[in-house]
Scaffold this motif. Structure first.
Motif, mmCIF file in Angstrom:
data_model
loop_
_atom_site.group_PDB
_atom_site.id
_atom_site.type_symbol
_atom_site.label_atom_id
_atom_site.label_comp_id
_atom_site.label_asym_id
_atom_site.label_seq_id
_atom_site.Cartn_x
_atom_site.Cartn_y
_atom_site.Cartn_z
ATOM 1 N N ALA A 107 36.088 -7.733 -17.332
ATOM 2 C CA ALA A 107 36.536 -6.543 -18.060
ATOM 3 C C ALA A 107 35.409 -6.044 -18.949
ATOM 4 C CB ALA A 107 37.764 -6.857 -18.905
ATOM 5 N N ARG A 108 35.420 -4.730 -19.201
ATOM 6 C CA ARG A 108 34.461 -4.119 -20.114
ATOM 7 C C ARG A 108 35.152 -2.964 -20.824
ATOM 8 N NH1 ARG A 108 28.546 -1.346 -18.580
ATOM 9 N NH2 ARG A 108 27.735 -1.287 -20.730
ATOM 10 N N ARG A 109 34.712 -2.666 -22.026
ATOM 11 C CA ARG A 109 35.292 -1.558 -22.773
ATOM 12 C C ARG A 109 35.312 -0.303 -21.893
ATOM 13 N NH1 ARG A 109 36.212 -0.450 -28.024
ATOM 14 N NH2 ARG A 109 35.213 -2.381 -28.704
ATOM 15 N N PRO A 110 36.486 0.301 -21.693
ATOM 16 C CA PRO A 110 36.596 1.429 -20.754
ATOM 17 C C PRO A 110 35.689 2.606 -21.066
ATOM 18 C CG PRO A 110 38.772 0.598 -21.335
ATOM 19 C CD PRO A 110 37.797 -0.103 -22.233
ATOM 20 N N GLN A 111 35.455 2.893 -22.347
ATOM 21 C CA GLN A 111 34.586 4.012 -22.700
ATOM 22 C C GLN A 111 33.161 3.797 -22.184
ATOM 23 O OE1 GLN A 111 36.630 2.188 -24.708
ATOM 24 N NE2 GLN A 111 37.012 3.264 -26.655
ATOM 25 N N ASP A 112 32.660 2.554 -22.308
ATOM 26 C CA ASP A 112 31.325 2.242 -21.805
ATOM 27 C C ASP A 112 31.283 2.321 -20.281
ATOM 28 O OD1 ASP A 112 29.764 1.850 -24.108
ATOM 29 O OD2 ASP A 112 30.460 -0.205 -24.355
ATOM 30 N N VAL A 113 32.347 1.847 -19.641
ATOM 31 C CA VAL A 113 32.406 1.918 -18.181
ATOM 32 C C VAL A 113 32.351 3.367 -17.714
ATOM 33 C CG1 VAL A 113 33.838 1.457 -16.150
ATOM 34 C CG2 VAL A 113 33.679 -0.251 -17.970
ATOM 35 N N ALA A 114 33.110 4.233 -18.381
ATOM 36 C CA ALA A 114 33.168 5.639 -17.973
ATOM 37 C C ALA A 114 31.807 6.315 -18.087
ATOM 38 C CB ALA A 114 34.204 6.377 -18.815
ATOM 39 N N VAL A 115 31.079 6.044 -19.152
ATOM 40 C CA VAL A 115 29.752 6.629 -19.321
ATOM 41 C C VAL A 115 28.793 6.103 -18.254
ATOM 42 C CG1 VAL A 115 27.707 6.656 -20.815
ATOM 43 C CG2 VAL A 115 29.960 7.188 -21.757
ATOM 44 N N SER A 116 28.845 4.795 -18.001
ATOM 45 C CA SER A 116 27.986 4.218 -16.973
ATOM 46 C C SER A 116 28.327 4.772 -15.604
ATOM 47 C CB SER A 116 28.112 2.695 -16.998
ATOM 48 O OG SER A 116 27.104 2.086 -16.221
ATOM 49 N N GLN A 117 29.615 5.026 -15.360
ATOM 50 C CA GLN A 117 30.037 5.652 -14.110
ATOM 51 C C GLN A 117 29.423 7.044 -13.950
ATOM 52 O OE1 GLN A 117 32.215 5.285 -11.389
ATOM 53 N NE2 GLN A 117 32.406 3.094 -11.685
ATOM 54 N N TYR A 118 29.349 7.763 -15.045
ATOM 55 C CA TYR A 118 28.771 9.103 -14.993
ATOM 56 C C TYR A 118 27.334 9.065 -14.459
ATOM 57 C CZ TYR A 118 26.485 13.359 -16.685
ATOM 58 O OH TYR A 118 25.736 14.515 -16.772
ATOM 59 N N PHE A 119 26.533 8.159 -14.977
ATOM 60 C CA PHE A 119 25.143 8.085 -14.537
ATOM 61 C C PHE A 119 25.045 7.561 -13.102
ATOM 62 C CE2 PHE A 119 24.609 8.229 -19.153
ATOM 63 C CZ PHE A 119 23.653 9.229 -19.247
ATOM 64 N N GLN A 120 25.948 6.660 -12.728
ATOM 65 C CA GLN A 120 26.001 6.200 -11.343
ATOM 66 C C GLN A 120 26.326 7.367 -10.410
ATOM 67 O OE1 GLN A 120 25.326 3.247 -10.097
ATOM 68 N NE2 GLN A 120 26.349 3.125 -8.106
ATOM 69 N N TRP A 121 27.333 8.148 -10.777
ATOM 70 C CA TRP A 121 27.743 9.301 -9.972
ATOM 71 C C TRP A 121 26.626 10.336 -9.871
ATOM 72 C CZ3 TRP A 121 28.514 14.258 -12.312
ATOM 73 C CH2 TRP A 121 29.027 15.238 -11.459
#
Length: 286
Positions: A107-121
């Motif tokens: 698990a990871r803090r969802p806000q950090d995951v979402a930002v990292s997803q943005y750069f992945q996308w």
């Protein structure tokens, strides 16, 4: 979306799910996380530990049964973001597919995951993957806040994903959860928990070695030199001149705050506070 396109997406997800189902049935244990929750870092540490225990070269990562084929004593570990399995089994509202399989959830803090997803996308993700997983279209002009608030793959979906796991924890025969933030704060302590759960031989010196091997600086250096060339494009930079295109980017705990105003941070934090199950421990944290 046309009927043909929609059907092709369903078929592709079904075939991918069938492959995942076969691996899940055959594995010794599963390691699961939402995409960009730090699983590659954890995977490198687990891979390095297995390399030390089973005498395997360090230029490839554990990919289900590849270490087992090199040394039959090595475990078969199923790594998944749990994207496609449900499209094959039809278990959309539970984790029934994992009930009888030892499963480690990262698990990871969802806000950090979402930002990292943005750069992945934006910098790494193949256009087809964006289509079959409900991301904003390839080439779309979205601000980072618009992406993070996206219902398909932004913060709302990450929360739904985590809550679905939370509701089924008590139904698992063997389950453990490790948080990315705890791994960052005390990597040797929590890596020892991972080693124990996966049934590996415990040696403190191996723990120290795999933590050092997977340090941020070391992984960035290895990504630049394509050290893990035998593991495909998983650890290759999208653009060697763009730090945001690297698989190993910042790895900063709470780094999402750097991208938003105070008011936007408050909005995102409120979403997590009100919607995420408390078992993850991300409420009321600064």
């Amino acid at each position: 979306m046309s009927l043909i396109t929609n059907t092709s997406i369903k078929l592709e997800r079904w075939f991918r799910g069938r492959r995942e189902f076969a691996q899940l049935q055959a594995c010794d244990s599963a390691v699961v996380s939402y995409g960009k929750a730090g699983r590659t870092w954890l995977r490198v540490m687990i891979s390095r530990y297995c390399q030390l225990q089973y005498g395997i070269a360090d230029d490839q990562m554990l990919e289900f049964d590849n270490f087992h084929r090199l040394n039959p004593a090595a475990p078969k570990i199923f790594f998944s973001h749990d994207n496609y399995l449900r499209s094959y089994t039809g278990n959309l509202q539970s984790k029934r597919d994992y009930y009888r399989k030892p499963t480690l959830l990262l698990a990871r803090r969802p806000q950090d995951v979402a930002v990292s997803q943005y750069f992945q996308w934006r910098h790494r993700m193949r256009p087809r993957k964006k289509v079959i997983n409900g991301y904003p279209p390839h080439g779309a002009e979205l601000s980072i806040l618009e992406f993070v608030l996206h219902q398909g793959q932004g913060l709302p979906n990450i929360i739904r994903y985590m809550n679905l796991w939370a509701q089924d924890i008590d139904n698992m025969d063997a389950f453990a959860m490790v948080r990315y933030e705890d791994l960052r704060a005390s990597p040797e302590q929590h890596m020892a928990r991972v080693v124990e759960f996966l049934g590996l031989e415990f040696k403190p010196e191996w723990i120290s070695e795999c933590v050092q091997f997977a340090s941020l600086e070391n992984l960035r250096a290895k990504e630049k030199t394509n050290h893990f060339k035998n593991s495909g494009s998983r650890m290759q930079a999208g653009d060697p001149d763009n730090p945001d295109s690297f698989k190993v980017r910042r790895a900063k705990v709470g780094g999402y705050r750097d991208y938003f105003s105070d008011e936007e941070v408050a909005t995102l934090d409120q979403m997590v506070e009100e919607q995420l199950k408390s078992v993850f421990g991300y409420q009321n944290q600064q």
